[in-house]
Write a protein that holds these residues in place. Structure first.
Motif, PDB file in Angstrom:
ATOM      1  N   ILE A  39       0.780  -1.108  -0.055  1.00  0.00           N
ATOM      2  CA  ILE A  39      -0.139  -0.095  -0.099  1.00  0.00           C
ATOM      3  C   ILE A  39       0.894   1.257  -0.025  1.00  0.00           C
ATOM      4  O   ILE A  39       0.551   2.027  -0.776  1.00  0.00           O
ATOM      5  CB  ILE A  39      -0.957   0.024   1.048  1.00  0.00           C
ATOM      6  CG1 ILE A  39      -2.012  -0.938   1.174  1.00  0.00           C
ATOM      7  CG2 ILE A  39      -1.783   1.142   1.190  1.00  0.00           C
ATOM      8  CD1 ILE A  39      -2.829  -1.158   0.035  1.00  0.00           C
ATOM      9  N   PRO A  57      -4.716  -6.868  -4.818  1.00  0.00           N
ATOM     10  CA  PRO A  57      -3.665  -6.884  -3.738  1.00  0.00           C
ATOM     11  C   PRO A  57      -2.550  -7.869  -4.582  1.00  0.00           C
ATOM     12  O   PRO A  57      -2.894  -8.583  -5.100  1.00  0.00           O
ATOM     13  CB  PRO A  57      -4.036  -7.550  -2.441  1.00  0.00           C
ATOM     14  CG  PRO A  57      -5.422  -6.951  -2.372  1.00  0.00           C
ATOM     15  CD  PRO A  57      -6.041  -6.754  -3.938  1.00  0.00           C
ATOM     16  N   ASP A 106      -7.113  -0.492  -2.764  1.00  0.00           N
ATOM     17  CA  ASP A 106      -6.180  -1.990  -3.037  1.00  0.00           C
ATOM     18  C   ASP A 106      -7.061  -2.801  -3.847  1.00  0.00           C
ATOM     19  O   ASP A 106      -7.419  -3.801  -3.281  1.00  0.00           O
ATOM     20  CB  ASP A 106      -5.539  -2.189  -1.860  1.00  0.00           C
ATOM     21  CG  ASP A 106      -4.441  -3.442  -1.947  1.00  0.00           C
ATOM     22  OD1 ASP A 106      -3.966  -3.338  -3.239  1.00  0.00           O
ATOM     23  OD2 ASP A 106      -4.028  -4.082  -1.060  1.00  0.00           O
ATOM     24  N   THR A 137      -8.456  -0.708   1.943  1.00  0.00           N
ATOM     25  CA  THR A 137      -7.792  -2.168   1.831  1.00  0.00           C
ATOM     26  C   THR A 137      -8.976  -3.219   2.365  1.00  0.00           C
ATOM     27  O   THR A 137     -10.132  -2.890   2.963  1.00  0.00           O
ATOM     28  CB  THR A 137      -6.822  -2.176   3.022  1.00  0.00           C
ATOM     29  OG1 THR A 137      -7.178  -1.871   4.368  1.00  0.00           O
ATOM     30  CG2 THR A 137      -5.867  -1.342   2.500  1.00  0.00           C
TER      31      THR A 137
END
Length: 461
Positions: free
Chosen positions: A108, A446, A443, A135
């Motif tokens: 991140i 990922p 995100d 996230t």
């Protein structure tokens, strides 16, 4: 000799033979824009997969070019503090995800760095306020994917007589397929069945004419779309249908790239999967081949943030450009007076109208239009707009921005899947009189170098 060319350009294969034969040790100084480790050997950058800044590594050269070289990591001699053990066995070759060796929090941070760097360097704009990152789960999140299928011909001279299927994703920076036996970012509904799917493909008579499997996982069901260039034999059709019945996965067949996919199991009913946006009391249907965000958890957060940042009011008209099947349009309609969603693809516009009707929303209108053409001649644009949401493809929205400036909206929220085109467009908006207020990363993917972001622009007073 008279016909001998004056200059000889070595082939790529010849150049490969000129690579240093011995491994090289180097210190990794920083990350490249695609999050490969960067070393400098005699002043020249070398991009090394799976290497992290601060590490000392041993690598071998894989390519040499005029401005940079590339290398393959052989050994980490001194690991970085943020290195972690990758979960997937295919991490070195597969291009599906490439950052499992870097801790999620560090991923991140790097994506925020990339966003800020691109905005500053390309757009020449600063970010007054950095939004907190969005996230979610870092594994099992991917609900849409394309799995490549190819038959590997037997190698000459090895005594092999039977071709074997390759089942997987493309290799890093290559069109070659990496044969996989596991995938940890793919949603478990499909990931847990990879061994069965591999056997199903291997046992199919027509496997040489399979090109890929499209995977789509909704909240209510999951689907596979088998793309094949020749008609299935009756035995293959029975084999695939039986797998669908046993697994519960919906099965679609697509007999050609241009042909539409049709569902063969289950029979009857609408060919739809669905996902929900509970905060807005919405359920959206989609066809397995429709574009939807692959990460439903982040999508929910993203939609909520976009609506909050745009802050639509009951008396306002809102424009949603590149609206797709209504992912932002319908939540905005819960708060605005009227929302116009504009999309270039008619099939998605029809899906958006279908979703509006299914959710009893009557203050959203959907239009199929060329988003690069002048809007002013269209009736739907004649009333003007208080606020605008943009969610363009990777190429960005630079052709649309002058038109938006003429509409003089009070606020623009820009959702981007490419920080470089967002940066370019942010610079253009600045020249058109719109100031970047806030921006942040989300995100959505990922363990990949993909950077999804959101930015807010308002007129310069």
């Amino acid at each position: 000799m008279a016909n001998k060319p004056r200059f000889f350009k070595p082939s790529r294969q010849t150049a490969k033979r000129q690579l240093p034969a011995k491994p090289v040790e180097a210190e990794i100084l920083n990350f490249s824009h695609d999050l490969r480790g960067v070393a400098r050997i005699e002043g020249k950058p070398v991009f090394i997969d799976n290497a992290l800044p601060g590490e000392r590594v041993r690598f071998r050269y894989t390519d040499r070019r005029a401005r940079f070289d590339e290398g393959q990591l052989l050994e980490v001699l001194e690991p970085a503090d943020n290195r972690c053990a990758p979960r997937c066995a295919h991490i070195d070759a597969c291009g599906g995800c490439s950052l499992q060796h870097l801790q999620p929090a560090a991923q991140i941070a790097e994506k925020e760095r990339i966003l800020l760097d691109q905005l500053s360097r390309i757009g020449e704009v600063a970010v007054p306020e950095l939004l907190p990152p969005l996230t979610g789960a870092s594994f099992g999140y991917r609900r849409k994917a394309r799995i490549g299928l190819r038959v590997q011909r037997p190698a000459k001279g090895r005594g092999e007589s039977k071709s074997s299927p390759v089942f997987g994703f493309r290799a890093k920076r290559s069109n070659e397929l990496v044969d996989i036996r596991e995938c940890h970012v793919l949603h478990p509904t499909v990931a847990e069945r990879i061994p069965e799917l591999r056997q199903l493909v291997a046992g199919s008579e027509g496997r040489a004419h399979f090109t890929h499997l499209e995977v789509a996982v909704g909240e209510d069901a999951a689907a596979l779309v088998l793309r094949h260039t020749r008609p299935l034999s009756e035995a293959d059709r029975r084999r695939w249908c039986q797998f669908a019945v046993d697994s519960g996965l919906h099965l679609y067949l697509q007999p050609g790239e241009a042909a539409s996919a049709h569902r063969v199991w289950p029979e009857g009913g609408a060919e739809r999967l669905s996902y929900s946006l509970p905060e807005f009391d919405l359920t959206l249907g989609f066809h397995p081949l429709d574009f939807v965000q692959v990460n439903f958890e982040i999508n929910r957060q993203m939609v909520a943030r976009a609506v909050a940042l745009l802050d639509p009011r009951p008396g306002e008209r809102v424009l949603d450009l590149f609206c797709g099947l209504g992912n932002f349009t319908l939540p905005l309609a819960r708060h605005a007076g009227q929302v116009i969603g504009v999309e270039g693809e008619g099939a998605l516009t029809a899906r958006a109208e279908e979703n509006a009707a299914a959710n009893d929303i009557d203050n959203a209108q959907f239009v199929t239009a060329d988003l690069t053409a002048d809007m002013r001649g269209h009736g739907w644009a004649s009333g003007g707009f208080h606020k605008v949401l943009l969610d363009p493809p990777r190429a960005g929205a630079v052709e649309v921005l002058p038109q938006l400036a003429r509409l003089q909206p009070q606020r623009i929220v820009y959702v981007s899947c490419n920080p470089s085109t967002l940066a370019r467009d942010a610079g253009e908006l600045a020249r058109l009189g719109y100031h970047l207020q806030r921006a942040g990363v989300m995100d959505m993917f990922p363990h990949t170098a993909h950077v999804e972001s959101i930015a807010v622009f308002e007129p310069v007073l």
